[in-house]
Design a protein around this motif. Structure first.
Motif, PDB file in Angstrom:
ATOM      1  N   SER A 187       0.838  -1.202   0.000  1.00  0.00           N
ATOM      2  CA  SER A 187       0.000   0.000   0.000  1.00  0.00           C
ATOM      3  C   SER A 187       0.871   1.250   0.000  1.00  0.00           C
ATOM      4  CB  SER A 187      -0.915   0.012   1.235  1.00  0.00           C
ATOM      5  OG  SER A 187      -1.820  -1.054   1.187  1.00  0.00           O
ATOM      6  N   GLN A 188       1.927   1.237   0.764  1.00  0.00           N
ATOM      7  CA  GLN A 188       2.830   2.394   0.816  1.00  0.00           C
ATOM      8  C   GLN A 188       3.504   2.584  -0.541  1.00  0.00           C
ATOM      9  OE1 GLN A 188       5.902   2.071   3.762  1.00  0.00           O
ATOM     10  NE2 GLN A 188       6.507   4.208   3.573  1.00  0.00           N
ATOM     11  N   THR A 189       3.956   1.485  -1.150  1.00  0.00           N
ATOM     12  CA  THR A 189       4.581   1.569  -2.476  1.00  0.00           C
ATOM     13  C   THR A 189       3.578   2.088  -3.495  1.00  0.00           C
ATOM     14  OG1 THR A 189       6.025  -0.270  -1.919  1.00  0.00           O
ATOM     15  CG2 THR A 189       5.779   0.235  -4.257  1.00  0.00           C
ATOM     16  N   LEU A 190       2.364   1.555  -3.460  1.00  0.00           N
ATOM     17  CA  LEU A 190       1.321   1.995  -4.381  1.00  0.00           C
ATOM     18  C   LEU A 190       1.020   3.481  -4.200  1.00  0.00           C
ATOM     19  CD1 LEU A 190      -0.815   1.377  -6.530  1.00  0.00           C
ATOM     20  CD2 LEU A 190      -2.354   0.689  -4.671  1.00  0.00           C
ATOM     21  N   LEU A 191       0.928   3.918  -2.955  1.00  0.00           N
ATOM     22  CA  LEU A 191       0.659   5.319  -2.689  1.00  0.00           C
ATOM     23  C   LEU A 191       1.796   6.210  -3.217  1.00  0.00           C
ATOM     24  CD1 LEU A 191      -1.192   7.421  -1.421  1.00  0.00           C
ATOM     25  CD2 LEU A 191       0.012   7.044   0.758  1.00  0.00           C
ATOM     26  N   THR A 192       3.032   5.780  -3.019  1.00  0.00           N
ATOM     27  CA  THR A 192       4.190   6.541  -3.509  1.00  0.00           C
ATOM     28  C   THR A 192       4.142   6.629  -5.032  1.00  0.00           C
ATOM     29  OG1 THR A 192       5.497   5.815  -1.622  1.00  0.00           O
ATOM     30  CG2 THR A 192       6.707   6.637  -3.534  1.00  0.00           C
ATOM     31  N   VAL A 193       3.879   5.505  -5.711  1.00  0.00           N
ATOM     32  CA  VAL A 193       3.808   5.489  -7.181  1.00  0.00           C
ATOM     33  C   VAL A 193       2.646   6.359  -7.654  1.00  0.00           C
ATOM     34  CG1 VAL A 193       3.304   4.002  -9.171  1.00  0.00           C
ATOM     35  CG2 VAL A 193       4.931   3.237  -7.416  1.00  0.00           C
ATOM     36  N   LEU A 194       1.515   6.247  -6.984  1.00  0.00           N
ATOM     37  CA  LEU A 194       0.340   7.028  -7.384  1.00  0.00           C
ATOM     38  C   LEU A 194       0.608   8.531  -7.230  1.00  0.00           C
ATOM     39  CD1 LEU A 194      -2.585   6.996  -8.341  1.00  0.00           C
ATOM     40  CD2 LEU A 194      -3.271   6.793  -5.951  1.00  0.00           C
ATOM     41  N   LYS A 195       1.250   8.926  -6.151  1.00  0.00           N
ATOM     42  CA  LYS A 195       1.572  10.347  -5.969  1.00  0.00           C
ATOM     43  C   LYS A 195       2.537  10.826  -7.050  1.00  0.00           C
ATOM     44  CE  LYS A 195       0.800  10.833  -1.005  1.00  0.00           C
ATOM     45  NZ  LYS A 195       1.435  11.089   0.296  1.00  0.00           N
ATOM     46  N   LYS A 196       3.512   9.975  -7.362  1.00  0.00           N
ATOM     47  CA  LYS A 196       4.474  10.351  -8.409  1.00  0.00           C
ATOM     48  C   LYS A 196       3.762  10.495  -9.746  1.00  0.00           C
ATOM     49  CE  LYS A 196       8.743   8.780 -10.552  1.00  0.00           C
ATOM     50  NZ  LYS A 196       9.727   7.702 -10.653  1.00  0.00           N
ATOM     51  N   GLU A 197       2.926   9.526 -10.091  1.00  0.00           N
ATOM     52  CA  GLU A 197       2.195   9.584 -11.356  1.00  0.00           C
ATOM     53  C   GLU A 197       1.227  10.764 -11.386  1.00  0.00           C
ATOM     54  OE1 GLU A 197       2.595   7.853 -14.184  1.00  0.00           O
ATOM     55  OE2 GLU A 197       4.343   7.001 -13.165  1.00  0.00           O
ATOM     56  N   THR A 198       0.590  11.052 -10.268  1.00  0.00           N
ATOM     57  CA  THR A 198      -0.313  12.204 -10.203  1.00  0.00           C
ATOM     58  C   THR A 198       0.477  13.489 -10.448  1.00  0.00           C
ATOM     59  OG1 THR A 198      -1.744  11.055  -8.651  1.00  0.00           O
ATOM     60  CG2 THR A 198      -1.963  13.441  -8.738  1.00  0.00           C
ATOM     61  N   GLY A 199       1.647  13.556  -9.848  1.00  0.00           N
ATOM     62  CA  GLY A 199       2.510  14.729 -10.066  1.00  0.00           C
ATOM     63  C   GLY A 199       2.916  14.838 -11.520  1.00  0.00           C
ATOM     64  N   ASN A 200       3.290  13.717 -12.137  1.00  0.00           N
ATOM     65  CA  ASN A 200       3.676  13.720 -13.549  1.00  0.00           C
ATOM     66  C   ASN A 200       2.505  14.140 -14.425  1.00  0.00           C
ATOM     67  OD1 ASN A 200       6.257  12.876 -12.931  1.00  0.00           O
ATOM     68  ND2 ASN A 200       5.873  10.717 -13.386  1.00  0.00           N
ATOM     69  N   LEU A 201       1.329  13.582 -14.151  1.00  0.00           N
ATOM     70  CA  LEU A 201       0.149  13.931 -14.944  1.00  0.00           C
ATOM     71  C   LEU A 201      -0.205  15.406 -14.771  1.00  0.00           C
ATOM     72  CD1 LEU A 201      -2.139  10.810 -14.428  1.00  0.00           C
ATOM     73  CD2 LEU A 201      -0.940  11.483 -16.512  1.00  0.00           C
ATOM     74  N   SER A 202      -0.046  15.905 -13.561  1.00  0.00           N
ATOM     75  CA  SER A 202      -0.339  17.326 -13.320  1.00  0.00           C
ATOM     76  C   SER A 202       0.622  18.197 -14.118  1.00  0.00           C
ATOM     77  CB  SER A 202      -0.211  17.656 -11.831  1.00  0.00           C
ATOM     78  OG  SER A 202      -1.226  17.002 -11.112  1.00  0.00           O
ATOM     79  N   ARG A 203       1.908  17.848 -14.155  1.00  0.00           N
ATOM     80  CA  ARG A 203       2.894  18.631 -14.913  1.00  0.00           C
ATOM     81  C   ARG A 203       2.582  18.572 -16.408  1.00  0.00           C
ATOM     82  NH1 ARG A 203       6.374  16.663 -10.937  1.00  0.00           N
ATOM     83  NH2 ARG A 203       7.035  14.928 -12.222  1.00  0.00           N
ATOM     84  N   ILE A 204       2.214  17.363 -16.864  1.00  0.00           N
ATOM     85  CA  ILE A 204       1.896  17.223 -18.289  1.00  0.00           C
ATOM     86  C   ILE A 204       0.662  18.054 -18.626  1.00  0.00           C
ATOM     87  CG2 ILE A 204       1.068  15.587 -20.033  1.00  0.00           C
ATOM     88  CD1 ILE A 204       2.852  13.468 -18.695  1.00  0.00           C
ATOM     89  N   THR A 205      -0.346  17.969 -17.774  1.00  0.00           N
ATOM     90  CA  THR A 205      -1.577  18.725 -18.018  1.00  0.00           C
ATOM     91  C   THR A 205      -1.304  20.216 -17.969  1.00  0.00           C
ATOM     92  OG1 THR A 205      -2.833  16.962 -16.952  1.00  0.00           O
ATOM     93  CG2 THR A 205      -3.945  19.046 -17.228  1.00  0.00           C
ATOM     94  N   GLU A 206      -0.507  20.655 -17.043  1.00  0.00           N
ATOM     95  CA  GLU A 206      -0.177  22.081 -16.941  1.00  0.00           C
ATOM     96  C   GLU A 206       0.649  22.527 -18.156  1.00  0.00           C
ATOM     97  OE1 GLU A 206       1.756  22.571 -13.183  1.00  0.00           O
ATOM     98  OE2 GLU A 206      -0.057  22.094 -12.050  1.00  0.00           O
ATOM     99  N   ALA A 207       1.550  21.658 -18.570  1.00  0.00           N
ATOM    100  CA  ALA A 207       2.401  21.998 -19.713  1.00  0.00           C
ATOM    101  C   ALA A 207       1.537  22.107 -20.974  1.00  0.00           C
ATOM    102  CB  ALA A 207       3.501  20.973 -19.880  1.00  0.00           C
ATOM    103  N   ARG A 208       0.623  21.212 -21.164  1.00  0.00           N
ATOM    104  CA  ARG A 208      -0.260  21.256 -22.357  1.00  0.00           C
ATOM    105  C   ARG A 208      -1.189  22.449 -22.264  1.00  0.00           C
ATOM    106  NH1 ARG A 208      -1.862  14.911 -23.071  1.00  0.00           N
ATOM    107  NH2 ARG A 208       0.160  14.251 -23.850  1.00  0.00           N
ATOM    108  N   GLY A 209      -1.666  22.673 -21.079  1.00  0.00           N
ATOM    109  CA  GLY A 209      -2.552  23.821 -20.901  1.00  0.00           C
ATOM    110  C   GLY A 209      -1.849  25.122 -21.182  1.00  0.00           C
TER     111      GLY A 209
END
Length: 116
Positions: free
Chosen positions: A89-111
């Motif tokens: 669960s901790q590993t999943l949460l860490t990966v999910l936060k990282k991916e959320t951060g990456n998706l947010s950067r990508i979305t902000e960059a496209r925006g």
């Protein structure tokens, strides 16, 4: 001879008295023997009952100790599995936060490129 007869009668009386005393002592001793034989029989009976009870208690104790060992094993296995779940669960949460951060950067960059 009268004197010898009197002495013989005295000896006879003393012998009879000694024999009667011996018989009396034997009877008392026989009562004590019977009493101890009864106590011995009672004690042997008690020992047999206690031995049977001890056997039953030992069997019950062995079953309970085996059951307790099963509980200990199950608890240890469950705790180990639970720790793995927590780690995953901790590993999943860490990966999910990282991916959320990456998706947010990508979305902000496209925006940022679509400015009108």
């Amino acid at each position: 001879m009268t004197q010898q007869g009197a002495a013989l009668q005295t000896y006879n009386n003393e012998l009879v008295k000694c024999i009667e005393e011996l018989c009396s002592k034997r009877e008392e001793l026989n009562r004590q023997v019977q009493k101890e034989e009864e106590e011995k029989a009672r004690l042997q009976h008690d020992i047999r009952l206690l031995t049977e009870k001890l056997s039953r208690v030992n069997e019950s104790l062995a079953r309970r100790l085996a059951a307790r060992a099963d509980f200990d094993r199950t608890i240890a296995e469950t705790e180990a599995a639970y720790m793995k779940i927590l780690e995953s669960s901790q590993t999943l949460l860490t990966v999910l936060k990282k991916e959320t951060g990456n998706l947010s950067r990508i979305t902000e960059a496209r925006g940022g490129h679509k400015d009108h």
